[in-house]
Design a protein around this motif. Sequence first.
Motif, PDB file in Angstrom:
ATOM      1  N   ALA C  96      49.711 119.841  40.890  1.00  0.00           N
ATOM      2  CA  ALA C  96      49.049 120.589  39.876  1.00  0.00           C
ATOM      3  C   ALA C  96      48.239 121.711  40.456  1.00  0.00           C
ATOM      4  O   ALA C  96      48.067 122.652  39.944  1.00  0.00           O
ATOM      5  N   PHE C  98      48.856 123.464  43.018  1.00  0.00           N
ATOM      6  CA  PHE C  98      49.621 124.550  43.221  1.00  0.00           C
ATOM      7  C   PHE C  98      50.131 125.487  41.760  1.00  0.00           C
ATOM      8  O   PHE C  98      50.088 126.587  41.965  1.00  0.00           O
ATOM      9  N   ALA C  99      50.397 124.698  41.109  1.00  0.00           N
ATOM     10  CA  ALA C  99      50.802 125.374  39.567  1.00  0.00           C
ATOM     11  C   ALA C  99      49.321 126.311  39.137  1.00  0.00           C
ATOM     12  O   ALA C  99      49.642 127.232  38.844  1.00  0.00           O
ATOM     13  N   PHE C 100      48.313 125.381  39.331  1.00  0.00           N
ATOM     14  CA  PHE C 100      47.109 126.380  39.058  1.00  0.00           C
ATOM     15  C   PHE C 100      46.788 127.483  39.794  1.00  0.00           C
ATOM     16  O   PHE C 100      46.232 128.688  39.372  1.00  0.00           O
ATOM     17  N   ALA C 101      47.224 127.360  41.028  1.00  0.00           N
ATOM     18  CA  ALA C 101      46.601 128.261  42.019  1.00  0.00           C
ATOM     19  C   ALA C 101      47.811 129.585  42.344  1.00  0.00           C
ATOM     20  O   ALA C 101      47.408 130.725  42.479  1.00  0.00           O
ATOM     21  N   LEU C 103      51.209 129.605  40.424  1.00  0.00           N
ATOM     22  CA  LEU C 103      52.225 129.879  39.501  1.00  0.00           C
ATOM     23  C   LEU C 103      51.683 130.598  38.250  1.00  0.00           C
ATOM     24  O   LEU C 103      50.737 130.211  37.883  1.00  0.00           O
TER      25      LEU C 103
END
Lengths: 300, 346, 284
Positions: C96, C98-101, C103
């Motif tokens: 999560a 990674f997605a927020f930071a 993508l």
Amino acid sequence: MFENKHNWKGYLYLAPALILILIFIIYPLFNTFLTSFKENYQFMTGEYDGFSIQHYMDVFKSSKFKVAFKNTMILTIISVPVSIVIALLISVGLNSIKRLQGFLQTIFFLPYVTNVIAIGLVFQFMFNHNYGIINTVIGWFGIGPVHWMDAYASYGEAMAVIIIYSIWSSLPFKIMVFLSGLQTIDKQYYQAAQIDATPKWRVFLRITVPLLSPMIMYITITSFMGAFKTYEHVLSLFGDGGTAGDPGNLKTMVWYIYEALDSSKKGSVAVASASAVVLFIVIMIFTAIQMYINKKRVHY
Amino acid sequence: MEVRLEGLTKKFTDVVAVDNVSVVFPSGKLTGLLGPSGCGKSTTLFLLAGLYNPTEGKIFFGDEEVTEIPPEKRGIGLVFQNYALYPHMSVEKNIMFPLENMKMPKAEAKQIAYEMAKLVQIEELLDRKPKQLSGGQQQRVAIARALAKKPRVLLLDEPLSNLDARLRLQTREEIKRIQRETGITTIFVTHDQEEAMSISDQIIVMEKGIINQVDLPQKLYNDPINLFVAKFLGNPPINVVEAEIVNKVLVVNNKKTIKVDLPNQKVKLGFRPEDVRIDPNGPLEANIYMVEMVGRDTSILCTINNEKIRGIIDSEIEVNVGDNIKFDLRKQRFYLFEYNTGARLR
Amino acid sequence: MRENYKLWYYLRKSLVYFLLIFAAVLVFIPFYWMILTALKSDYAVELVPPEMFTWDLHFKNFIDAYKSTRFDLYFRNTLFVAFCSTTGTVITTVLASFAFARLEFKGRDTIFMLLLATMMIPGEMLIITNFVTIKNWQLDDTFAALILPFMTSVFYIFFLRQTFKQIPNELYLAAKVDGTSDFKYLLKIMVPIAKPTILTIIILSAIGSWNAYVWPNLVTSLSNESVKLISNGLRSSAFVDDLGRVKYNWQMAGSTIVTIPILIVFLTLKKYIIRGVSRSGIKG
């Protein structure tokens, strides 16, 4: 930023966390609120007889809730300011020394990770009327013995034990935050103040406290939130009865919630929900008040 | 108030930052402590302030020895490199802060704060917070705060290093003016020789914890005591070429050049770029490898036996890359230094 | 005159040290009293007034206390729950964060803000419905009930996202140019760089499981030993002698057994814990 045409990809990475958060945080938030209005709610079947504010009326009328509210307020209003002041003084002291700093810091941090239940038993025994260390030590100064938490203890004595235990276990977190805040304050402010012959107390009040005010505000708000939710400390000290001595019902607001939840009575889950919402609102009001007060005083 | 250091030494765990320094800072003058970073000049300043305790030696303010006196009792004003303005207080509160420590009545403190602000020309900014000020304005507030309590000595730590080039010029004149107006004994630390030269009444050049030379700015430039001082002052820096004295003649690149009255030895020859004067009959010879036109001057970069030198000549004179030139030195101005120690030979 | 300044300086320093050491002693007393009592003989523990120190140390109390309960089982259960919920937490938060930071997707910032807002909500609001959910799914008295709700954390996502954001974006773009997939980039570049933060998350999450009491107490029944965790086990252990009187030395030995492992973890990994705690606020 790199162009990503696949929206679904972000959601794919997010999915595991998001599903759990939806089930265990977002849904409960709304559901608890909704449940608090349901009449004759039976959680196993999900049946209920329409909506009303009856449970809120019950909570406010309940003498048990009033006691729990009073206990929580006394506990909060004493333990929060006292622990903040102590933590602040310890942090400033620690920050001003070199030798032994690491060692003392470790000691002050120790309570942070301890198990509330295990240390609750220790406090129980420390405050034991006959065999406890506390009565022994105060006995050297001709005080006591105090009943503290046995069957003859007064409300004040029993509350004192809870407050002392709460402060003891909440100090490390506050010291950690204050200390890391103090370490970010430029040393030159203190050198400048020293050259200008500033008395130590004035340095503390006029420089340290204002420059630390964001941390102090943060700690104040989280401490109030934490203190309002006190439960395990009382439970570990006084057992499932939550009482000591004669007048000593020491149950807190959260205790009231769990007691309602645990009872097998019809609709009790809804009562628990209503009391949780009340707690939530009380916390929100307090937080809002603090933010309002602090807004003018906090220097960022 | 004259300030005097006697045999002052400061050792940190493994380095000697200040090594047996004895010097006098004359009363009512602006003295620059100049040297490269790590030479011990800031340590000296902090010793003067009392923020460090000396390992050995004594510090005198006038006739009073202050070595063991804590900073708050020394009556000094200190302007920090980053100014150390209290970020939560207004400009006025910042200036008043030291006065309130002296239990001065508020009205009086306010009055002095205003006078100080006026002295440094920031009186219209009294209500602002430091964050709302430019670097130059913050600098002035810091000076006003340091001066408010009428210190016996004003100390400035790299006062201009945090300002941009244009502000630096303006502020250094400002510091000079304030010092003149107040007549306060002022000591400032800098690594910028131009800055020190432009405003100091006296400059102390330090290197590796030791004082090299104490002199008037122009004297330092014209009459350096050793190779270090010669190299440190001047921009572009002095040219240094290896040479040898043979039978009272200076031999450079195997060619006899100038007569000198010194015994035979290897030496280093130093001469300033602006003293280079192209002259077909000149004693020195060099090969041009680059020509830079800088406004009214032309800067020529040459080699003498693989050693690089620079000369600044009149732009009227036509020179080309690859030319072999002969040149002389204006007013016979050159310096000879002992080959190994760098001490000046006279 | 000058001696005076030094005198005052040393007096003040001494006072600071005195007060700090005094406070440290007060803070340390519970640990001292716990260990001392745990080592006292049955006789010494009932002395009035109690001894403040003794050489008569009974280490056997620890073995007896351990054997008088099902601590071995509680330890195993706790370690299992800690392992599962920590592993789950690391996987979900890494993905999560990674997605927020890194993508780009629609609604990313909105979702993130919403998640942040949930950190303000007291857990008691949520526990009630979660309790009902677990009952309805008939997961009460199972390990799943103890693990599932703790397999992610908004705070850790927030914490790890901060670390991920500090990693220069050029690394990501460079990996893209080299044709590295997002997942491989996350695994080979981001995770190794963010290792200290992930370690902090692992430690705090494991400590959380170790100290968990309220939720396990709610979703497991008192009589069910097979899923009982250490805190709950300690509380339900009687530590009584044949006459039903509390054996305080055993009780303190039990508390010590529960406290010591986590203190050792704390002392060895102190810097990671303090890092996480002072960065923002979670109370264990």
